[in-house]
Motif scaffolding. Sequence first.
Motif, PDB file in Angstrom:
ATOM      1  N   ALA A 199     -19.149 -27.013   5.354  1.00 27.08           N
ATOM      2  CA  ALA A 199     -18.825 -26.714   3.954  1.00 27.08           C
ATOM      3  C   ALA A 199     -18.814 -25.215   3.720  1.00 27.08           C
ATOM      4  O   ALA A 199     -17.954 -24.689   2.990  1.00 27.08           O
ATOM      5  N   MET A 200     -19.750 -24.485   4.324  1.00 24.89           N
ATOM      6  CA  MET A 200     -19.778 -23.033   4.198  1.00 24.89           C
ATOM      7  C   MET A 200     -18.522 -22.430   4.797  1.00 24.89           C
ATOM      8  O   MET A 200     -17.959 -21.474   4.262  1.00 24.89           O
ATOM      9  N   ASP A 201     -18.049 -22.975   5.921  1.00 22.36           N
ATOM     10  CA  ASP A 201     -16.830 -22.470   6.531  1.00 22.36           C
ATOM     11  C   ASP A 201     -15.637 -22.707   5.626  1.00 22.36           C
ATOM     12  O   ASP A 201     -14.732 -21.880   5.534  1.00 22.36           O
ATOM     13  N   VAL A 202     -15.613 -23.843   4.942  1.00 22.78           N
ATOM     14  CA  VAL A 202     -14.537 -24.125   3.991  1.00 22.78           C
ATOM     15  C   VAL A 202     -14.532 -23.076   2.894  1.00 22.78           C
ATOM     16  O   VAL A 202     -13.485 -22.548   2.509  1.00 22.78           O
ATOM     17  N   VAL A 203     -15.709 -22.761   2.366  1.00 28.00           N
ATOM     18  CA  VAL A 203     -15.804 -21.742   1.315  1.00 28.00           C
ATOM     19  C   VAL A 203     -15.304 -20.406   1.844  1.00 28.00           C
ATOM     20  O   VAL A 203     -14.568 -19.681   1.161  1.00 28.00           O
ATOM     21  N   ASP A 204     -15.680 -20.080   3.097  1.00 30.17           N
ATOM     22  CA  ASP A 204     -15.252 -18.803   3.673  1.00 30.17           C
ATOM     23  C   ASP A 204     -13.735 -18.755   3.816  1.00 30.17           C
ATOM     24  O   ASP A 204     -13.091 -17.744   3.561  1.00 30.17           O
ATOM     25  N   THR A 205     -13.141 -19.887   4.222  1.00 32.61           N
ATOM     26  CA  THR A 205     -11.677 -19.955   4.332  1.00 32.61           C
ATOM     27  C   THR A 205     -11.033 -19.754   2.979  1.00 32.61           C
ATOM     28  O   THR A 205     -10.028 -19.060   2.840  1.00 32.61           O
TER      29      THR A 205
ATOM     30  N   ILE B 249      -9.427 -28.874  14.276  1.00 31.69           N
ATOM     31  CA  ILE B 249     -10.712 -29.281  13.714  1.00 31.69           C
ATOM     32  C   ILE B 249     -10.467 -30.398  12.715  1.00 31.69           C
ATOM     33  O   ILE B 249      -9.670 -30.253  11.774  1.00 31.69           O
ATOM     34  N   ALA B 250     -11.167 -31.518  12.908  1.00 32.62           N
ATOM     35  CA  ALA B 250     -11.060 -32.630  11.968  1.00 32.62           C
ATOM     36  C   ALA B 250     -12.137 -32.490  10.909  1.00 32.62           C
ATOM     37  O   ALA B 250     -13.324 -32.491  11.219  1.00 32.62           O
TER      38      ALA B 250
ATOM     39  N   LEU C 113      -6.023 -27.482   2.806  1.00 25.95           N
ATOM     40  CA  LEU C 113      -7.154 -27.073   3.635  1.00 25.95           C
ATOM     41  C   LEU C 113      -7.273 -27.944   4.872  1.00 25.95           C
ATOM     42  O   LEU C 113      -7.563 -27.461   5.970  1.00 25.95           O
ATOM     43  N   LYS C 114      -7.022 -29.244   4.700  1.00 25.95           N
ATOM     44  CA  LYS C 114      -7.105 -30.153   5.846  1.00 25.95           C
ATOM     45  C   LYS C 114      -6.051 -29.794   6.893  1.00 25.95           C
ATOM     46  O   LYS C 114      -6.321 -29.841   8.084  1.00 25.95           O
ATOM     47  N   ARG C 115      -4.844 -29.398   6.402  1.00 26.84           N
ATOM     48  CA  ARG C 115      -3.810 -29.005   7.327  1.00 26.84           C
ATOM     49  C   ARG C 115      -4.201 -27.717   8.085  1.00 26.84           C
ATOM     50  O   ARG C 115      -3.887 -27.562   9.263  1.00 26.84           O
ATOM     51  N   ILE C 116      -4.854 -26.806   7.365  1.00 25.85           N
ATOM     52  CA  ILE C 116      -5.280 -25.555   8.003  1.00 25.85           C
ATOM     53  C   ILE C 116      -6.252 -25.844   9.128  1.00 25.85           C
ATOM     54  O   ILE C 116      -6.123 -25.326  10.252  1.00 25.85           O
ATOM     55  N   TYR C 117      -7.215 -26.711   8.877  1.00 26.36           N
ATOM     56  CA  TYR C 117      -8.206 -27.035   9.901  1.00 26.36           C
ATOM     57  C   TYR C 117      -7.595 -27.867  11.021  1.00 26.36           C
ATOM     58  O   TYR C 117      -7.965 -27.721  12.200  1.00 26.36           O
TER      59      TYR C 117
END
Length: 296
Positions: free
Chosen positions: A3-9, A43-44, A34-38
Amino acid sequence: MLAMDVVDTLRHQESLATKELDDDARKAELVERLKRIYAGQGIAVPDAIVAAGVKALEESRFVYTPTPPSLARTLALLWVDRRRWGLAAGAVALALVLGIGSYSYFVVGGARRTAEAARIEITETLPANVAKLKRTALDEAVTPEAKARVGEIAGRAEAALARRDVAAVKAGLTELDSVVATLRDVYQIRIVTRPGERSGVWRQPPSKSSRNYYLVVEAVGADGRVQPRSITNEEDQTTTTVTKWGQRVPQSTYDTVARDKQDDGIIQMTRLGEKRRGDVDVRWTLPVQTGAITKW
């Protein structure tokens, strides 16, 4: 952590995130993006994690918000940085100590040392010097006149000590030292009688009808050598050191010497006076007057 990585993205795509979060209807589209970016990074990320990251960004979680200024915050910062502030404070304290110490030593201490040196000089050093020179002069003095002269000079120096007049005391010491040298002097005042040199001269002062008579003399020591003397010329009041001068005498003395020389061209009695050890004055063989000249 995810979740922290999502916030950073989201922070790295701040313009996009801000735009999407302003529109609740498009949050789902943001989640998909965001899901497409990961997914592109291999990364799933579950939907719940992406949603949690978006919600955390909205709530400003995982973001450091500085504590507002306050006394407690200031004290805490000082404590954390106490080593640096301690060194600075120590340097300031050391500078203050050195500054105060220097002022105390050089200014306050200097004035005290000067005052103490002056006190020692007038109460110990100068009195000892006056007493020593007085004893020396009295030991050298032979005649009552010489002893009286020493007592007079020493008395002036002692009076100056009593009123703490350093300059006057030092002047008295110089005078005592001079009288000691005078007391130790031994020589004869002899009339010059060498061929080609005058033995006497006379002057006619402009304001007087009578003449002034002088015998040309020199001081000869016990070793036969001529001693230079400090003589004041009464005609212009200049004092110079000379090996011969004109000693003023009455006309009777002048005539006596002139007759002696006229007999055979030689003055038989050349000694005009004698300075003995222990005396301060010359003992004259023939009558003389006060006054002298150094040029003729």
